[in-house]
Design a protein around this motif. Structure first.
Motif, PDB file in Angstrom:
ATOM      1  N   ASN A  53      32.891  37.388  39.556  1.00 27.37           N
ATOM      2  CA  ASN A  53      32.076  37.757  40.709  1.00 27.37           C
ATOM      3  C   ASN A  53      32.756  37.429  42.046  1.00 27.37           C
ATOM      4  O   ASN A  53      32.125  36.915  42.967  1.00 27.37           O
ATOM      5  CB  ASN A  53      30.716  37.062  40.631  1.00 27.37           C
ATOM      6  N   LYS A  56      36.002  39.407  44.410  1.00 26.84           N
ATOM      7  CA  LYS A  56      37.029  40.443  44.429  1.00 26.84           C
ATOM      8  C   LYS A  56      38.403  39.786  44.524  1.00 26.84           C
ATOM      9  O   LYS A  56      38.677  39.033  45.459  1.00 26.84           O
ATOM     10  CB  LYS A  56      36.795  41.403  45.592  1.00 26.84           C
ATOM     11  N   THR A  77      42.381  40.792  44.472  1.00 26.93           N
ATOM     12  CA  THR A  77      43.305  41.913  44.568  1.00 26.93           C
ATOM     13  C   THR A  77      44.512  41.690  43.656  1.00 26.93           C
ATOM     14  O   THR A  77      44.775  40.569  43.193  1.00 26.93           O
ATOM     15  CB  THR A  77      43.795  42.093  46.014  1.00 26.93           C
ATOM     16  N   TYR A 128      37.054  47.555  35.396  1.00 28.92           N
ATOM     17  CA  TYR A 128      36.677  47.271  36.779  1.00 28.92           C
ATOM     18  C   TYR A 128      35.306  47.864  37.080  1.00 28.92           C
ATOM     19  O   TYR A 128      34.939  48.922  36.555  1.00 28.92           O
ATOM     20  CB  TYR A 128      37.702  47.844  37.753  1.00 28.92           C
ATOM     21  N   ASP A 129      34.553  47.166  37.923  1.00 30.75           N
ATOM     22  CA  ASP A 129      33.261  47.656  38.397  1.00 30.75           C
ATOM     23  C   ASP A 129      33.146  47.323  39.881  1.00 30.75           C
ATOM     24  O   ASP A 129      33.051  46.147  40.249  1.00 30.75           O
ATOM     25  CB  ASP A 129      32.116  47.001  37.617  1.00 30.75           C
ATOM     26  N   ASN A 130      33.201  48.354  40.725  1.00 33.43           N
ATOM     27  CA  ASN A 130      33.153  48.156  42.176  1.00 33.43           C
ATOM     28  C   ASN A 130      34.203  47.163  42.664  1.00 33.43           C
ATOM     29  O   ASN A 130      33.946  46.326  43.523  1.00 33.43           O
ATOM     30  CB  ASN A 130      31.759  47.672  42.606  1.00 33.43           C
ATOM     31  N   GLY A 131      35.385  47.275  42.105  1.00 30.09           N
ATOM     32  CA  GLY A 131      36.498  46.437  42.532  1.00 30.09           C
ATOM     33  C   GLY A 131      36.525  45.058  41.912  1.00 30.09           C
ATOM     34  O   GLY A 131      37.433  44.268  42.193  1.00 30.09           O
ATOM     35  N   MET A 132      35.543  44.747  41.059  1.00 30.58           N
ATOM     36  CA  MET A 132      35.505  43.442  40.399  1.00 30.58           C
ATOM     37  C   MET A 132      35.906  43.582  38.940  1.00 30.58           C
ATOM     38  O   MET A 132      35.608  44.585  38.294  1.00 30.58           O
ATOM     39  CB  MET A 132      34.109  42.819  40.510  1.00 30.58           C
TER      40      MET A 132
END
Length: 238
Positions: free
Chosen positions: A175, A177, A179, A209-213
């Motif tokens: 939980n 983000k 990179t 990945y889900d919404n960048g997470m």
């Protein structure tokens, strides 16, 4: 100063008993640090500890080539710093504020006085130092013994222990983000090699990945690659 906020059970302040946490807070001075500032720089005199009441801090080491290696990520409930009681030293790392922090600053001279006055406090302080050393040793092991894939898998496990949320379908959501550049700096690899390794893990349905997470689907695969020794979460954290 009192400690009323409940902190994560894996925060390193939990090395201290409730009474000794209060003793720490009695000698601390509150300060606020904005995002992008620094608690200390590599080479600064190491004469303070920093207890994070809120916010996040990353601790980094710079190479001769100017590359940044992320060594630790600290959050609310953690003590940051490298004070050696009764010795003069300098910081080997740099601590950068990622999110605005409310910090309790503990001076070395005040810490030494409490250590001398209370035997149980000195034992808790030794416990905190031991946990910190074990954390460092396991990270060096992960980076050195099993190559970049092992280091990446270990880092993903550590992220799941630090920021993970169990999902109803059995996955673990990290939980925060993170990179590909962050991951490359955590394991001392190039961004391109991290991209390639993550792509391979996605093809094997180990993560998605889900919404960048990142969502970890096959934790056992990551543990197998890095020869996981099932360290407690107080040690196996980012």
């Amino acid at each position: 100063m009192t400690m009323t906020t409940p902190y994560d059970e894996h925060s390193n302040i939990m090395c201290f008993s409730e009474q000794n946490r209060e003793r720490l807070m009695e000698i601390a001075k509150e300060r606020n640090y904005p995002e992008g500032s620094h608690l200390f720089w590599e080479g600064d005199t190491a004469d303070k500890l920093y207890f994070l009441k809120s916010g996040r801090v990353k601790v980094t080491k710079s190479t001769d080539e100017g590359k940044e290696l992320i060594l630790y990520m600290y959050h609310a409930g953690d003590i940051v710093g490298q004070v050696d009681p009764f010795l003069a030293g300098k910081h080997s790392f740099t601590a950068e504020v990622l999110e605005e922090c409310e910090v309790a600053v503990i001076e070395q001279r005040d810490l030494e006085l409490v250590i001398c006055q209370h035997c149980d406090f000195s034992l808790d302080f030794m416990k905190w130092m031991s946990v910190h050393h074990r954390l460092t040793q396991t990270k060096v092991r992960d980076l050195m013994l099993y190559g970049k894939p092992g280091a990446l898998c270990s880092t993903l496990i550590r992220l799941s222990n630090t920021y993970g949320e169990d999902l109803k379908d059995g996955g673990i959501l990290i939980n925060k983000k993170v990179t590909h550049t962050d991951l490359s700096n955590m394991i001392g690899a190039t961004r391109e090699s991290v991209n390639r390794m993550l792509s391979d893990l996605r093809k094997k349905n180990v993560l998605e990945y889900d919404n960048g997470m990142i969502i970890i689907r096959e934790l056992e695969h990551l543990q197998e690659v890095c020869h996981c020794e099932m360290c407690p979460k107080a040690i196996c954290r980012i």
